[in-house]
Structure formats: C-alpha cells, structure tokens
Design a protein around this motif. Structure first.
Motif, PDB file in Angstrom:
ATOM      1  N   THR A  65       0.824  -1.220   0.000  1.00  0.00           N
ATOM      2  CA  THR A  65       0.000   0.000   0.000  1.00  0.00           C
ATOM      3  C   THR A  65       0.852   1.263   0.000  1.00  0.00           C
ATOM      4  N   HIS A  66       2.121   1.130   0.357  1.00  0.00           N
ATOM      5  CA  HIS A  66       3.008   2.293   0.356  1.00  0.00           C
ATOM      6  C   HIS A  66       3.408   2.647  -1.084  1.00  0.00           C
ATOM      7  N   ASN A  67       3.890   1.647  -1.816  1.00  0.00           N
ATOM      8  CA  ASN A  67       4.267   1.888  -3.213  1.00  0.00           C
ATOM      9  C   ASN A  67       3.075   1.827  -4.167  1.00  0.00           C
ATOM     10  N   LYS A  68       1.932   1.314  -3.671  1.00  0.00           N
ATOM     11  CA  LYS A  68       0.686   1.212  -4.444  1.00  0.00           C
ATOM     12  C   LYS A  68       0.833   0.328  -5.683  1.00  0.00           C
ATOM     13  N   ILE A  69       1.635  -0.695  -5.533  1.00  0.00           N
ATOM     14  CA  ILE A  69       1.776  -1.747  -6.547  1.00  0.00           C
ATOM     15  C   ILE A  69       1.837  -3.074  -5.795  1.00  0.00           C
ATOM     16  N   PRO A  70       1.541  -4.182  -6.489  1.00  0.00           N
ATOM     17  CA  PRO A  70       1.667  -5.475  -5.815  1.00  0.00           C
ATOM     18  C   PRO A  70       3.140  -5.813  -5.588  1.00  0.00           C
ATOM     19  N   VAL A  71       3.386  -6.738  -4.667  1.00  0.00           N
ATOM     20  CA  VAL A  71       4.687  -7.411  -4.623  1.00  0.00           C
ATOM     21  C   VAL A  71       4.617  -8.598  -5.580  1.00  0.00           C
ATOM     22  N   TYR A  72       3.505  -9.377  -5.466  1.00  0.00           N
ATOM     23  CA  TYR A  72       3.307 -10.480  -6.409  1.00  0.00           C
ATOM     24  C   TYR A  72       1.847 -10.890  -6.445  1.00  0.00           C
ATOM     25  N   GLY A 116      -8.270   5.591  -3.092  1.00  0.00           N
ATOM     26  CA  GLY A 116      -6.924   5.751  -3.625  1.00  0.00           C
ATOM     27  C   GLY A 116      -5.860   6.079  -2.591  1.00  0.00           C
ATOM     28  N   ILE A 117      -6.246   6.193  -1.315  1.00  0.00           N
ATOM     29  CA  ILE A 117      -5.197   6.521  -0.335  1.00  0.00           C
ATOM     30  C   ILE A 117      -4.174   5.395  -0.215  1.00  0.00           C
ATOM     31  N   ASN A 118      -4.618   4.160  -0.438  1.00  0.00           N
ATOM     32  CA  ASN A 118      -3.710   3.014  -0.284  1.00  0.00           C
ATOM     33  C   ASN A 118      -3.464   2.251  -1.572  1.00  0.00           C
ATOM     34  N   GLN A 119      -4.010   2.720  -2.675  1.00  0.00           N
ATOM     35  CA  GLN A 119      -3.870   1.958  -3.924  1.00  0.00           C
ATOM     36  C   GLN A 119      -3.862   2.888  -5.128  1.00  0.00           C
ATOM     37  N   ALA A 120      -3.457   2.324  -6.256  1.00  0.00           N
ATOM     38  CA  ALA A 120      -3.417   3.088  -7.504  1.00  0.00           C
ATOM     39  C   ALA A 120      -4.823   3.238  -8.071  1.00  0.00           C
ATOM     40  N   LEU A 121      -5.054   4.342  -8.771  1.00  0.00           N
ATOM     41  CA  LEU A 121      -6.317   4.577  -9.477  1.00  0.00           C
ATOM     42  C   LEU A 121      -5.993   4.773 -10.960  1.00  0.00           C
ATOM     43  N   ASN A 122      -7.019   4.724 -11.792  1.00  0.00           N
ATOM     44  CA  ASN A 122      -6.791   4.934 -13.231  1.00  0.00           C
ATOM     45  C   ASN A 122      -6.036   6.225 -13.523  1.00  0.00           C
ATOM     46  N   ARG A 203       3.639   8.809  -7.122  1.00  0.00           N
ATOM     47  CA  ARG A 203       2.631   8.339  -6.168  1.00  0.00           C
ATOM     48  C   ARG A 203       2.484   6.823  -6.273  1.00  0.00           C
ATOM     49  N   VAL A 204       2.516   6.334  -7.513  1.00  0.00           N
ATOM     50  CA  VAL A 204       2.529   4.885  -7.747  1.00  0.00           C
ATOM     51  C   VAL A 204       3.921   4.534  -8.254  1.00  0.00           C
ATOM     52  N   ASN A 205       4.627   3.717  -7.510  1.00  0.00           N
ATOM     53  CA  ASN A 205       6.014   3.411  -7.845  1.00  0.00           C
ATOM     54  C   ASN A 205       6.135   2.758  -9.224  1.00  0.00           C
ATOM     55  N   VAL A 206       7.109   3.200  -9.991  1.00  0.00           N
ATOM     56  CA  VAL A 206       7.430   2.537 -11.256  1.00  0.00           C
ATOM     57  C   VAL A 206       8.498   1.493 -10.938  1.00  0.00           C
ATOM     58  N   PRO A 207       8.127   0.220 -10.955  1.00  0.00           N
ATOM     59  CA  PRO A 207       9.076  -0.807 -10.496  1.00  0.00           C
ATOM     60  C   PRO A 207      10.289  -0.925 -11.413  1.00  0.00           C
ATOM     61  N   SER A 208      11.383  -1.400 -10.846  1.00  0.00           N
ATOM     62  CA  SER A 208      12.606  -1.562 -11.641  1.00  0.00           C
ATOM     63  C   SER A 208      12.583  -2.863 -12.447  1.00  0.00           C
ATOM     64  N   HIS A 209      11.865  -3.883 -11.959  1.00  0.00           N
ATOM     65  CA  HIS A 209      11.859  -5.194 -12.622  1.00  0.00           C
ATOM     66  C   HIS A 209      10.474  -5.853 -12.522  1.00  0.00           C
ATOM     67  N   PHE A 210      10.158  -6.672 -13.508  1.00  0.00           N
ATOM     68  CA  PHE A 210       9.054  -7.636 -13.438  1.00  0.00           C
ATOM     69  C   PHE A 210       9.675  -9.032 -13.445  1.00  0.00           C
ATOM     70  N   TRP A 211       9.086  -9.958 -12.711  1.00  0.00           N
ATOM     71  CA  TRP A 211       9.610 -11.335 -12.702  1.00  0.00           C
ATOM     72  C   TRP A 211       8.474 -12.358 -12.645  1.00  0.00           C
TER      73      TRP A 211
END
Ligand SMILES: *[C@@H]1O[C@H](CO)[C@@H](O)[C@H](O)[C@H]1NC(C)=O
Ligand SMILES: *[C@@H]1O[C@H](CO)[C@@H](O)[C@H](O)[C@H]1NC(C)=O
Ligand SMILES: *[C@@H]1O[C@H](CO)[C@@H](O)[C@H](O)[C@H]1NC(C)=O
Length: 263
Positions: A65-72, A116-122, A203-211
C-alpha cells in the motif's frame, strides 16, 4: 442481549466479507503450491488479498500500500483458454476502507476522500507514459471470469510500453507453450511479481523489474519442473531466464531480504 446480538452479527458479517485477509494461505491457499505462499514481508504496509469477483476467488495478491503496486500475484495455470480482455479496471474497495464489500469493483462506494489513499487509481496511469502491466495475466488465466478478475489495479504496476507489449508478452507466450506440453497432467503454480524502484518517487512506484516463476508439482508435491524469468522495466528490457533458485537469489539481492518462491 440486543447489544450482544448486534456485536455477534457484526463480527459474522465482517468475517464473511473479508477479501483483504489476515492470512491468504488459510483463506485462499489453492493458489499456492502446497498451500504455501512466497515470502510475505511483515511490515503493516503489506496486505494480503484473495482476489474476488462476483463472490468467487480467482488468484491471490500480496499488495504494497506504500508503493501502491503489488509485490506479487499467485495463480494456477490450467491451459490456454483464449480469454478476451475487458479493458476496464477494478480497484479493491477494502484496501482503502475495510468496511466495504469483498468484491473488486470501480470503488464508487468508497468515500471520495479515501479512494486511492492506499492503492493506484486509473488517473495514476492516464498520461503517465506507462501501461497498466498485469501481474497475473489474461493470457494464462484459467477461465474468462478469471481473465476479467485480472483487471484489478491491485494486480498491475506501471510497465514500459514496449516491455509490456513485446518482450513480456513473448515471455507469457513461451511460458504458456512450455507448460502446455511439459506439465499437461500436473498442477501448475505461477507467481508474477515486481521489484519497487527505491529511487522513484511517483505516487505509484514505477518498479525496476518484473519477474515470473513457475512450479509444476509431481506426485510427491515437489517442483519437478520449475524456472524463472526477470526483466528490467524499460523499453529495451534486458530479460534473463534462470532457475527458480537463481531467481530467488536475484530477488534476495533486489529486495534486500530473503525471498522464497515455492516450498
Ligand atoms: C515475519 O515474522 C514472523 C514471526 O515473527 C517470522 O517468523 C518471519 O520470518 C517474518 N518474515 C519475514 C519475511 O521477515
Ligand atoms: C517507451 O516507448 C514509448 C513509445 O515510444 C514512449 O512513449 C515511452 O515514454 C517509453 N518509455 C520509457 C520508460 O522509456
Ligand atoms: C538508486 O540510486 C542509487 C544512487 O544513484 C544507485 O546507486 C542505485 O543503483 C539506484 N537503484 C536503482 C534500483 O536504480
């Protein structure tokens, strides 16, 4: 007495409607090889989601919820079903307001000040230059309703367009082709994740990698066939295929803590 009944009813209602759960191994363990999830970090920013659409579970997501992206996201593969895309995206109401219902939806019941306080929105994606990159993908979904359920923004992260549409798509295709023949009579478990970029302050982290990692279970509940792939999140993505254990080692370095994929 009335008060007691009231409390009892409230607790029954809330325990019956939890999709953001305390322990997704016990609530929706069917998406994990041997019912064991990949590593769960302990900090309170991480939430466990049994991804629910129209009251059915389709996959599980460990959400940051901090980076507003999944871990997996973790899911089961049952063949290539030729599912189609719905192209509109749900959110997870309980991530912003625990009192909301268990199904993914468009979040309209969530108070505008909380949405949207804890998650990404469109709007975090519109005009950002990045795709809403699926973790659990449409292509490997085991039913059309499962494919529909992959359209939750809690199952997506900002992904460079060429990486998403060319390189990562190629990886999904080749994984599907491999699994169809190599593991046709075995249960197949897949986990797809991202690594947040500590230097990105969106606000929504752009991740460095997908796996992605997969495991085909044999009769002794061991991964008889497994493997992994990781790619950098840029238009010329550098993609590397590797063993499951090498991917765990790579993820340990990237996350800065021990990371286990399958048990
Ligand atoms: C989380 O906490 C539990 C219990 O304290 C511990 O056993 C586990 O190793 C921790 N997990 C991580 C990823 O640090
Ligand atoms: C990737 O390429 C697209 C299309 O050329 C461009 O709009 C986008 O900004 C690029 N993204 C990155 C992260 O370089
Ligand atoms: C973040 O920035 C530091 C300092 O510039 C750099 O050493 C590091 O590689 C960067 N991390 C990522 C994931 O890009």
């Amino acid at each position: 007495m009335l008060l007691l009944l009231h409390v009892l009813m409230l607790s029954l209602l809330s325990s019956g409607s939890a999709k953001v759960v305390q322990n997704f191994e016990s609530e929706c363990g069917q998406f994990f090889a041997n019912g064991k999830s990949p590593t769960r970090f302990n900090e309170s920013q991480y939430k466990q989601i049994c991804q629910t659409l129209n009251n059915d579970f389709y996959y599980a997501t460990f959400y940051d919820t901090h980076n507003k992206i999944p871990v997996y996201s973790a899911y089961k593969f049952e063949g290539i079903m030729g599912c189609t895309r719905i192209e509109s995206w749900y959110i997870e109401p309980q991530i912003d307001d625990p009192n909301k219902g268990q199904n993914m939806d468009f979040g309209r019941t969530v108070n505008i000040h909380m949405r949207g306080i804890n998650q990404a929105l469109n709007r975090d994606y519109d005009n950002s230059g990045y795709d809403r990159g699926h973790l659990a993908p449409v292509y490997l979904a085991n039913s059309q309703s499962c494919a529909d359920a992959t359209f939750s923004l809690t199952n997506a992260a900002p992904q460079a367009k060429c990486f998403n549409r060319i390189f990562w798509w190629d990886e999904e295709l080749s994984l599907g082709t491999h699994l169809k023949t190599a593991c046709s009579s075995q249960p197949v478990y897949i986990v797809t994740g991202v690594v947040p970029d500590p230097n990105n302050s969106n606000r929504v982290n752009v991740p460095s990698h997908f796996w992605t990692a997969y495991c085909c279970l044999d009769q002794n509940n061991r991964c008889s066939d497994s493997g992994g792939v990781i790619g950098t999140n840029d238009n010329n993505s550098n993609i590397q295929k590797m063993s499951e254990s090498d991917l765990e080692e790579e993820l340990k370095n990237l996350y800065g803590k021990t990371f286990q994929l399958f048990q």
